[in-house]
Write a protein that holds these residues in place. Structure first.
Motif, mmCIF file in Angstrom:
data_model
loop_
_atom_site.group_PDB
_atom_site.id
_atom_site.type_symbol
_atom_site.label_atom_id
_atom_site.label_comp_id
_atom_site.label_asym_id
_atom_site.label_seq_id
_atom_site.Cartn_x
_atom_site.Cartn_y
_atom_site.Cartn_z
ATOM 1 N N MET A 4 11.072 9.575 -1.319
ATOM 2 C CA MET A 4 11.190 8.197 -1.788
ATOM 3 C C MET A 4 11.432 8.141 -3.300
ATOM 4 S SD MET A 4 10.961 5.830 0.558
ATOM 5 C CE MET A 4 10.279 4.398 -0.271
ATOM 6 N N GLY A 5 10.794 9.050 -4.027
ATOM 7 C CA GLY A 5 10.989 9.094 -5.465
ATOM 8 C C GLY A 5 12.433 9.387 -5.833
ATOM 9 N N LYS B 111 31.135 23.307 9.654
ATOM 10 C CA LYS B 111 31.671 22.995 8.323
ATOM 11 C C LYS B 111 30.787 22.014 7.550
ATOM 12 C CE LYS B 111 36.525 23.616 9.662
ATOM 13 N NZ LYS B 111 37.839 22.938 9.819
ATOM 14 N N LEU B 112 29.917 21.308 8.249
ATOM 15 C CA LEU B 112 29.123 20.242 7.625
ATOM 16 C C LEU B 112 27.632 20.475 7.797
ATOM 17 C CD1 LEU B 112 28.812 17.389 6.337
ATOM 18 C CD2 LEU B 112 29.009 16.466 8.659
ATOM 19 N N ILE B 113 26.903 20.265 6.711
ATOM 20 C CA ILE B 113 25.444 20.220 6.748
ATOM 21 C C ILE B 113 25.019 18.855 6.226
ATOM 22 C CG2 ILE B 113 23.295 21.098 5.743
ATOM 23 C CD1 ILE B 113 24.517 23.866 5.728
ATOM 24 N N VAL B 114 24.236 18.138 7.010
ATOM 25 C CA VAL B 114 23.693 16.853 6.589
ATOM 26 C C VAL B 114 22.238 17.058 6.187
ATOM 27 C CG1 VAL B 114 23.096 14.502 7.300
ATOM 28 C CG2 VAL B 114 25.265 15.519 8.046
ATOM 29 N N VAL B 115 21.934 16.716 4.967
ATOM 30 C CA VAL B 115 20.579 16.859 4.422
ATOM 31 C C VAL B 115 19.884 15.508 4.546
ATOM 32 C CG1 VAL B 115 19.189 17.468 2.416
ATOM 33 C CG2 VAL B 115 21.397 18.610 2.812
ATOM 34 N N HIS B 116 18.785 15.486 5.280
ATOM 35 C CA HIS B 116 18.054 14.233 5.514
ATOM 36 C C HIS B 116 16.918 14.086 4.518
ATOM 37 C CE1 HIS B 116 15.871 11.093 7.847
ATOM 38 N NE2 HIS B 116 14.814 11.706 7.322
ATOM 39 N N ARG B 117 16.800 12.874 3.969
ATOM 40 C CA ARG B 117 15.634 12.523 3.157
ATOM 41 C C ARG B 117 15.102 11.174 3.613
ATOM 42 N NH1 ARG B 117 18.547 14.540 -2.326
ATOM 43 N NH2 ARG B 117 18.113 16.766 -2.065
ATOM 44 N N ASN B 118 13.797 11.011 3.548
ATOM 45 C CA ASN B 118 13.155 9.765 3.954
ATOM 46 C C ASN B 118 13.347 8.693 2.895
ATOM 47 O OD1 ASN B 118 11.564 10.740 6.412
ATOM 48 N ND2 ASN B 118 10.833 12.156 4.840
ATOM 49 N N TYR B 119 13.765 7.518 3.341
ATOM 50 C CA TYR B 119 13.760 6.359 2.456
ATOM 51 C C TYR B 119 13.272 5.175 3.286
ATOM 52 C CZ TYR B 119 14.687 3.239 -1.364
ATOM 53 O OH TYR B 119 14.504 2.336 -2.373
ATOM 54 N N GLY C 161 1.877 6.597 -6.968
ATOM 55 C CA GLY C 161 0.802 7.466 -7.430
ATOM 56 C C GLY C 161 1.168 8.928 -7.318
ATOM 57 N N ASN C 162 1.738 9.312 -6.196
ATOM 58 C CA ASN C 162 2.144 10.700 -6.008
ATOM 59 C C ASN C 162 3.271 11.087 -6.959
ATOM 60 O OD1 ASN C 162 0.292 11.084 -3.977
ATOM 61 N ND2 ASN C 162 1.742 10.771 -2.316
ATOM 62 N N ASN C 163 4.183 10.150 -7.233
ATOM 63 C CA ASN C 163 5.368 10.473 -8.020
ATOM 64 C C ASN C 163 5.106 10.605 -9.511
ATOM 65 O OD1 ASN C 163 7.002 10.584 -5.812
ATOM 66 N ND2 ASN C 163 7.738 8.482 -5.973
ATOM 67 N N LYS C 164 4.019 10.059 -9.998
ATOM 68 C CA LYS C 164 3.759 10.093 -11.434
ATOM 69 C C LYS C 164 3.618 11.512 -11.958
ATOM 70 C CE LYS C 164 1.701 5.492 -11.900
ATOM 71 N NZ LYS C 164 0.465 4.714 -12.141
ATOM 72 N N ALA C 165 3.192 12.429 -11.107
ATOM 73 C CA ALA C 165 2.992 13.807 -11.542
ATOM 74 C C ALA C 165 4.221 14.680 -11.309
ATOM 75 C CB ALA C 165 1.795 14.407 -10.804
ATOM 76 N N THR C 166 5.300 14.101 -10.806
ATOM 77 C CA THR C 166 6.498 14.865 -10.469
ATOM 78 C C THR C 166 7.562 14.701 -11.544
ATOM 79 O OG1 THR C 166 6.071 14.554 -8.106
ATOM 80 C CG2 THR C 166 8.289 15.232 -8.735
ATOM 81 N N HIS C 167 8.075 15.826 -12.037
ATOM 82 C CA HIS C 167 9.145 15.804 -13.029
ATOM 83 C C HIS C 167 10.486 15.868 -12.294
ATOM 84 C CE1 HIS C 167 6.352 16.229 -16.381
ATOM 85 N NE2 HIS C 167 5.747 17.195 -15.710
ATOM 86 N N THR D 162 0.825 -1.203 0.000
ATOM 87 C CA THR D 162 0.000 0.000 0.000
ATOM 88 C C THR D 162 0.860 1.255 0.000
ATOM 89 O OG1 THR D 162 -1.756 -1.155 1.206
ATOM 90 C CG2 THR D 162 -1.808 1.256 1.238
ATOM 91 N N THR D 163 1.915 1.243 0.820
ATOM 92 C CA THR D 163 2.815 2.394 0.880
ATOM 93 C C THR D 163 3.439 2.662 -0.480
ATOM 94 O OG1 THR D 163 3.337 1.999 3.208
ATOM 95 C CG2 THR D 163 4.907 3.311 1.951
ATOM 96 N N TRP D 164 3.915 1.610 -1.143
ATOM 97 C CA TRP D 164 4.546 1.793 -2.447
ATOM 98 C C TRP D 164 3.546 2.268 -3.498
ATOM 99 C CZ3 TRP D 164 9.460 2.275 -3.503
ATOM 100 C CH2 TRP D 164 10.385 1.766 -2.599
ATOM 101 N N LEU D 165 2.289 1.820 -3.423
ATOM 102 C CA LEU D 165 1.285 2.277 -4.374
ATOM 103 C C LEU D 165 1.017 3.767 -4.205
ATOM 104 C CD1 LEU D 165 -1.287 -0.676 -4.322
ATOM 105 C CD2 LEU D 165 0.271 -0.039 -6.195
#
Length: 262
Positions: A196-197, A104-112, A32-38, A25-28
């Protein structure tokens, strides 16, 4: 009453089916959300600002805001899952190297989110909801440090745990009702799906995954016996495969210093 001997087997099968259903369900939803994203319009190795595709929630960043270094910092991109045990183990080391490098460092977090983690979506949603009130970093740290407490919870027990963490990290000053509403909002869902995309498009194989200049810092690859490396400013930085977390801070410091070298 005679006990049904197959109960444990049936329960186990049902449990596996539920986890699988949640993952599918999560992947669906994500697809679905990612199809509209370029995604070709985005630079995955720079900080992404809020827009309609990520629910108007931009990248989350972690740095030493009080650090003495005032030059251009180095950016490392981390893909993590709050239910991932390795991510929880690494989080204090990420925080440590950020503090050690004094700005000196910035860590950018993204959900996976890993598909077999049944609470990953709920945890990421809670962190994003807390972030809408300015507590993303504190809440994420709380999720990692209390991971064993909520890891296997479901339903109302999980919700109660997440609400408790929110009250704790905000010292009772946060808007709990807004937090609960935001956890299930379309904006938060879009943000997680957007992250995730990106992860799918750069072929994340597991978490935590750290990148600099488009290169994977494969510090913990247990399948290798040779060396791993990244090239920074023309300098190759190597380390032995299957590094333990205790070596992570030293490695990142070496990489950052090489990046800052003129």
């Amino acid at each position: 009453m005679k006990k049904f001997k197959g109960f444990n087997t049936v329960a186990a099968i049902i449990g596996v089916a539920i986890v699988a259903f949640i993952g599918i369900t999560t992947w669906l939803v994500i697809d679905g959300n990612n199809k509209a994203t370029h995604y070709e319009d985005y630079d995955f190795y720079s900080v992404i600002q809020p827009d309609e595709h990520n629910g108007n929630i931009g990248d989350h960043t972690k740095t030493d805001k009080d650090g003495s270094y005032k030059g251009e910092p180095v950016y490392i991109f981390e893909y993590a899952d709050f239910q991932c045990e390795a991510c929880a183990s690494m989080n204090p080391r990420v925080n440590q190297v950020i503090d050690d490098l004094d700005g000196k460092l910035i860590v950018v977090h993204r959900n996976y989110l890993l598909s077999y983690h049944q609470n990953a979506t709920a945890a990421a949603s809670a962190a994003e909801a807390a972030g809408l009130q300015g507590y993303w970093k504190e809440y994420g740290d709380a999720l990692f440090s209390n991971q064993s407490e909520w890891y296997s919870l479901t339903g109302s027990e999980r919700t109660a745990a997440f609400e408790k963490y929110f009250t704790e990290v905000t010292n009772g000053q946060g808007d709990l009702e807004k937090f609960k509403k935001d956890m299930s909002s379309s904006e938060v869902s879009k943000k997680i799906s957007f992250d995730m995309g990106i992860g799918k498009r750069i072929d994340i194989a597991g978490t935590p995954a750290f990148y600099i200049d488009g290169q994977l810092i494969d510090w913990a690859n247990t399948d290798k016996t040779d060396t791993d490396s990244v090239v920074i400013n023309g300098k190759t930085i190597t380390w032995e495969g299957a590094q333990s977390g205790s070596k992570f801070v030293d490695l990142i410091e070496r990489i950052v210093e090489a990046k800052l070298a003129q």
